[in-house]
Design an enzyme around this catalytic site. Structure first.
Site, PDB file in Angstrom:
ATOM      1  N   LYS A 198      35.648  20.574  41.289  1.00  0.00           N
ATOM      2  CA  LYS A 198      36.668  20.097  42.223  1.00  0.00           C
ATOM      3  C   LYS A 198      36.479  20.815  43.562  1.00  0.00           C
ATOM      4  O   LYS A 198      36.769  21.998  43.699  1.00  0.00           O
ATOM      5  CB  LYS A 198      38.093  20.357  41.709  1.00  0.00           C
ATOM      6  N   GLY A 251      38.721  31.483  45.696  1.00  0.00           N
ATOM      7  CA  GLY A 251      39.833  31.142  46.580  1.00  0.00           C
ATOM      8  C   GLY A 251      40.787  32.305  46.706  1.00  0.00           C
ATOM      9  O   GLY A 251      40.395  33.467  46.563  1.00  0.00           O
ATOM     10  N   SER A 252      42.045  31.980  46.940  1.00  0.00           N
ATOM     11  CA  SER A 252      43.024  33.039  47.200  1.00  0.00           C
ATOM     12  C   SER A 252      43.434  33.750  45.905  1.00  0.00           C
ATOM     13  O   SER A 252      43.385  33.172  44.813  1.00  0.00           O
ATOM     14  CB  SER A 252      44.252  32.445  47.870  1.00  0.00           C
ATOM     15  N   THR A 253      43.896  34.965  46.064  1.00  0.00           N
ATOM     16  CA  THR A 253      44.360  35.728  44.909  1.00  0.00           C
ATOM     17  C   THR A 253      45.588  35.048  44.292  1.00  0.00           C
ATOM     18  O   THR A 253      45.742  35.013  43.062  1.00  0.00           O
ATOM     19  CB  THR A 253      44.662  37.181  45.337  1.00  0.00           C
ATOM     20  N   GLY A 256      44.367  32.290  42.262  1.00  0.00           N
ATOM     21  CA  GLY A 256      43.654  32.891  41.131  1.00  0.00           C
ATOM     22  C   GLY A 256      44.605  33.222  39.979  1.00  0.00           C
ATOM     23  O   GLY A 256      44.276  33.017  38.810  1.00  0.00           O
ATOM     24  N   GLU A 273      36.578  34.722  41.961  1.00  0.00           N
ATOM     25  CA  GLU A 273      36.113  35.405  43.172  1.00  0.00           C
ATOM     26  C   GLU A 273      37.216  35.200  44.205  1.00  0.00           C
ATOM     27  O   GLU A 273      37.413  34.080  44.685  1.00  0.00           O
ATOM     28  CB  GLU A 273      34.771  34.810  43.603  1.00  0.00           C
ATOM     29  N   CYS A 307      35.479  35.775  52.567  1.00  0.00           N
ATOM     30  CA  CYS A 307      36.105  36.719  51.639  1.00  0.00           C
ATOM     31  C   CYS A 307      35.577  38.137  51.818  1.00  0.00           C
ATOM     32  O   CYS A 307      36.277  39.091  51.532  1.00  0.00           O
ATOM     33  CB  CYS A 307      35.905  36.245  50.203  1.00  0.00           C
ATOM     34  N   GLU A 404      45.079  39.658  53.669  1.00  0.00           N
ATOM     35  CA  GLU A 404      43.892  38.879  54.023  1.00  0.00           C
ATOM     36  C   GLU A 404      44.311  37.798  55.016  1.00  0.00           C
ATOM     37  O   GLU A 404      44.977  36.834  54.652  1.00  0.00           O
ATOM     38  CB  GLU A 404      43.270  38.246  52.774  1.00  0.00           C
TER      39      GLU A 404
END
Ligand code: NDP
Length: 502
Positions: A198, A251-253, A256, A273, A307, A404
């Protein structure tokens, strides 16, 4: 906005790219381009103009794609010899190489990255597929001493087999779209897995073009399926699906965490990641002719939408002012513009919403009285352009140093100490641990300091020195597992131990 937008800011695109944009973009399921249940449009972030419409799917299309991937896994792909799998990956690399202009231009216009970066990432993608095609034949088990109770009775043999995990779900972000897709796809295919991917709704185009190249290279139907769609719908459905054996996410935490929750149902393997807030330490003896451009690009590479971005700068007092003057001059000299323009060093941010988020950090830092050393403004023109921005006088407690931002914003803290433990404590005062760099001429300082920094990837006198064969991933809340290199392949393999009485 002061001016109205002109397509591609007046820059030319190749006819192959123009043709691609005009086509209908469906979902790739079971080797066919099938109708989706919805439609979205993607825009050029440099102009705000629509590039193309693309079809999207939700839970139903994800389910079809997972079933197609399962059928391929249990069918032709699973039965293929390693030599055949190697040859198909090798062919895919050649097809991509032949279509490098299309792939490069699609990432430039869909993501906004400068052409010189997109050209490099396309070349790296080809290299990565070649690397993993070579790795197929090096997937090896081991022989081990048999268990004591069997060996006491009889001769025996114990060995291991490495087997593919199965169907892999892969969720790709928008910041380096083709590259992130390939660094997940190549090891998965090399291991013998099948894939449902995706892409990000912000940048669907290069992965759709990749889908055509996968078909052209002769990889069997259903081995790679591509379902565009919203993260909360298609992405969530993929992460939850009981027919998926492994989910790989970049992607973002925050997202995640949702992936981990979604994966609980069937306890699928998870690799993540995630974000970063990487420290950059500049010591008194640093070679500033290297450090000035290096530190600037640690933050501003890919508009800071990276990142690994080194956005927390710890500059020793001995070189602080000279470093500031140098990075400010470097930032001021960066040409902002459309990525298609060969002179562009910094393109637009991905979207208006993301630009508002980045400008929110900048405005708050200004309101808090931090010193703007460079930039600090959004450009008054179409698209999402934010000047490379540097704030000095920061400290590790500020949002600028902790969160971030994912934009071209550098936060600099002056340090007075030479104590490596104290410097490392500052560098490590973050929930993240993806990357970092140390700038010094002293070999002993360099190696002692990188050892103290808790991050998956630390560089000396350079920043973000990633490579196809070098493991990459995060400590702390920057992720789980490693991508790239042998460890990237291991993430798609199970180990089976076998013991035979002889
Ligand atoms: P997300 O993490 O939300 O998006 C990354 C990918 O996950 C996209 O493909 C997205 O799809 C998908 N996704 C979103 N929600 C879900 C979900 N519930 N289940 C499964 N998949 C989902 O990042 P954003 O694009 O929202 O960016 C926000 C911030 O994340 C950035 O400002 C940056 O700080 C960070 N980020 C970090 C990246 C990295 O490389 N570590 C990459 C991208 C962002 P869709 O785009 O269709 O919503």
């Amino acid at each position: 906005m002061s001016a109205s937008a002109i397509p591609f800011d007046g820059n030319a695109i190749a006819s192959v790219t123009q043709c691609f944009l005009g086509e209908t973009h469906r979902l790739l399921i079971g080797g066919e381009w099938v109708e989706g249940s919805g439609e979205l449009e993607t825009r050029d972030p440099a102009t705000g103009l629509v590039l193309a419409k693309f079809q999207t799917g939700g839970a139903a299309e994800i389910d079809r794609a997972v079933k197609a991937a399962r059928t391929a896994f249990e069918g032709p792909w699973g039965r293929m010899t390693v030599a055949e799998r190697t040859a198909l990956l090798h062919k895919l690399a050649r097809v991509m190489d032949a279509n490098a202009t299309l792939l490069t231009e699609l990432d430039v216009i869909d993501n906004g990255m400068p052409r010189f970066i997109a050209g490099l990432t396309t070349a790296n993608c080809v290299e990565m597929i070649d690397y993993y095609s070579g790795a197929v034949m090096r997937i090896e088990g081991t022989t081990i001493a048999p268990p004591r109770h069997i060996a006491a009775e009889t001769e025996a043999l114990t060995y291991t087999l490495r087997e593919p995990v199965g169907v892999a779900g892969q969720i790709v972000p928008w910041n380096v779209p083709l590259s992130t897709a390939i660094l997940k796809l190549a090891p998965a295919l090399a291991a013998g897995c099948t894939v449902v991917m995706k892409p990000s709704e912000e940048t669907p185009l290069s992965v759709l073009a990749l889908g055509r190249m996968i078909l052209e290279s002769g990889i069997p139907t259903g081995v790679v399926n591509i379902v565009n769609g919203l993260g909360a719908e298609a992405g969530q459905a993929l992460a939850e699906h009981p027919g998926v054996d492994k989910i790989s996410f970049t992607g973002s935490t925050a997202t995640g965490r949702k992936i981990v929750q979604a994966a609980l149902g069937n306890l699928k393997k998870v690799s993540l990641e995630l974000g970063g807030k990487s420290p950059v330490v500049v010591m008194p003896d640093a070679d500033l002719s290297l450090a000035i451009p290096g530190v600037a690009m640690a933050t501003f590479f890919l508009q800071g939408q990276n990142c690994m971005a080194g956005t927390r700068i710890f500059a020793h007092a001995a070189i602080h002012d000279e470093l500031m003057d140098g990075v400010a001059a470097f930032a001021g000299g960066m040409k902002l513009g459309h990525g298609l323009d060969f002179a562009t060093m910094q393109g637009p941010l991905i979207s208006a919403a993301h630009t508002a988020k980045v400008m929110g950090y900048i405005d708050r830092a200004k309101a808090d009285g931090l010193t703007v050393v460079a930039g600090g403004e959004q450009l008054d023109r179409p698209g999402n352009f934010v000047q490379p921005t540097i704030f000095s006088g920061c400290d590790n407690s500020m949002p600028l140093m902790r969160e971030e931002i994912f934009g071209p914003v550098m936060a600099v803290q002056k340090i007075e100490t030479d104590d490596l433990d104290a410097i490392a404590a500052l560098a490590n005062d973050t929930p993240y641990g993806l990357s970092g760099s140390v700038w010094t001429r002293d070999l002993s300082t360099a190696h002692r300091l990188v050892k103290r920094i808790r991050a998956g990837h630390v560089s000396i006198n350079c920043h973000g020195a990633v490579g196809t064969n070098i493991p990459f991933g995060g400590y702390g809340q920057s992720g789980w597992g490693r991508e790239f290199g042998q460890e990237g392949l291991d993430g798609y393999l199970e180990t089976k131990a076998i013991t035979a009485r002889l």
